[in-house]
Design a protein around this motif. Structure first.
Motif, PDB file in Angstrom:
ATOM      1  N   TYR A  84       0.848  -1.203   0.000  1.00 21.85           N
ATOM      2  CA  TYR A  84       0.000   0.000   0.000  1.00 21.85           C
ATOM      3  C   TYR A  84       0.880   1.249   0.000  1.00 21.85           C
ATOM      4  N   ASP A  85       1.927   1.235   0.819  1.00 21.58           N
ATOM      5  CA  ASP A  85       2.842   2.386   0.866  1.00 21.58           C
ATOM      6  C   ASP A  85       3.488   2.612  -0.498  1.00 21.58           C
TER       7      ASP A  85
ATOM      8  N   GLN B 100       1.444   4.530  -3.054  1.00 22.99           N
ATOM      9  CA  GLN B 100       1.103   5.940  -2.832  1.00 22.99           C
ATOM     10  C   GLN B 100       1.620   6.803  -3.987  1.00 22.99           C
ATOM     11  N   ASP B 101       2.637   6.301  -4.693  1.00 22.74           N
ATOM     12  CA  ASP B 101       3.120   6.959  -5.905  1.00 22.74           C
ATOM     13  C   ASP B 101       2.300   6.429  -7.076  1.00 22.74           C
ATOM     14  N   GLU B 102       1.547   7.283  -7.738  1.00 22.95           N
ATOM     15  CA  GLU B 102       0.613   6.844  -8.783  1.00 22.95           C
ATOM     16  C   GLU B 102       1.298   6.406 -10.071  1.00 22.95           C
TER      17      GLU B 102
END
Length: 280
Positions: free
Chosen positions: A172-173, A176-178
């Motif tokens: 998930y972390d 965070q960068d799309e």
């Protein structure tokens, strides 16, 4: 744009053929890759990584044919394979020292931060790690060289539920960068159901479906009842059925079933089971 694009991938082995496999891993998404043992998941993944030479088809990573990726391109792919791929006589410091020479953007501080968070001992050799500890170390490597795409083959194998949740949190972390994306195969479908945006199901070397997870769950439900009750449904509504000792169950298309019928929720594992074992 797709970080990974596979079209009509075919690879023939004695007794098994990967047939016209087609799917993509869009930028900013997590794609779950499911299927039984021997269905073709690992062969597909190794083809994407250039470890298996396909007989035909197209594989692109970051918009380039996989055969034309530069070293810098390949360094943007974080990999965890099902088998242990870390040197058995190395400890974490040895691994970090080697990775500095492999990856131009190796993040040693991040690697140690992750391995400490995973409670991995720095001075213990990999050969003395448990299966779960080896998996955690491999995941820490994959997340520590500024990868844009992760390709993970059974990364949570051998991990208990708490440890698996730790790994999911790290993914998930990462997302965070799309611009990032993840292709992950796993036999633990419940993990993928929590994590993924898309599900790709492969069976006997063929893609059965490749769809958005939420669309799959909206599209399908489970009917449980008698064969007579099932016969009252539009045949087009029934995707597959399983006969039991006390009745039948069927995977159905929800919008083709009259509202007076009571249906149960279909999870991804249920959908996979009906497509694999159900009568069409």
């Amino acid at each position: 744009m797709d970080n990974i694009f596979v079209s009509n991938l075919t690879k023939k082995f004695k007794g098994f053929t990967l047939q016209n496999v087609t799917f993509s891993v869009p930028t900013g998404s997590i794609v779950g890759f499911i299927g039984e043992n021997g269905a073709g998941k690992s062969t597909t993944i190794k083809s994407i990584l250039g470890l298996v030479q396909a007989d035909s088809g197209t594989i692109q990573v970051f918009g380039k044919d996989v055969s034309k990726l530069t070293k810098e391109d390949r360094n943007k792919i974080g990999v965890v394979l099902g088998e242990n791929c870390l040197p058995e006589n190395f400890n974490l410091k040895d691994i970090s020292d080697v990775m500095k020479n492999v990856f131009g953007e190796w993040e040693e501080e991040k690697f140690y931060r992750l391995t400490d968070a995973f409670s991995l001992p720095r001075n213990k050799k990999v050969k003395d790690f448990s299966t779960g500890m080896r998996q955690k170390a491999a995941i820490a490597v994959a997340l520590s060289h500024q990868a844009k795409a992760l390709v993970l083959d059974e990364p949570t194998s051998g991990l208990d539920p708490v440890a698996r949740d730790e790994i999911l949190d790290r993914l998930y972390d990462f997302m965070q960068d799309e611009t990032h994306s993840v292709l992950i195969s796993s036999h633990i479908v419940s993990d993928l159901e929590k994590l993924c945006d898309y599900i790709v199901y492969i069976h006997e070397g063929k893609i059965v479906f490749a769809e958005e997870k939420d669309r799959l769950k909206e599209k399908y439900s489970i009917f449980r009842g008698s064969a007579e009750q099932l016969s009252q449904l539009d045949p087009k509504a029934v995707v597959a059925r399983l006969n039991g000792e006390f009745g039948v169950s069927a995977l159905v298309e929800k919008n083709l079933v009259p509202k007076e019928f009571t249906l149960d929720r279909a999870g991804i594992e249920d959908i996979m089971l009906f497509f694999c074992k159900g009568e069409k």
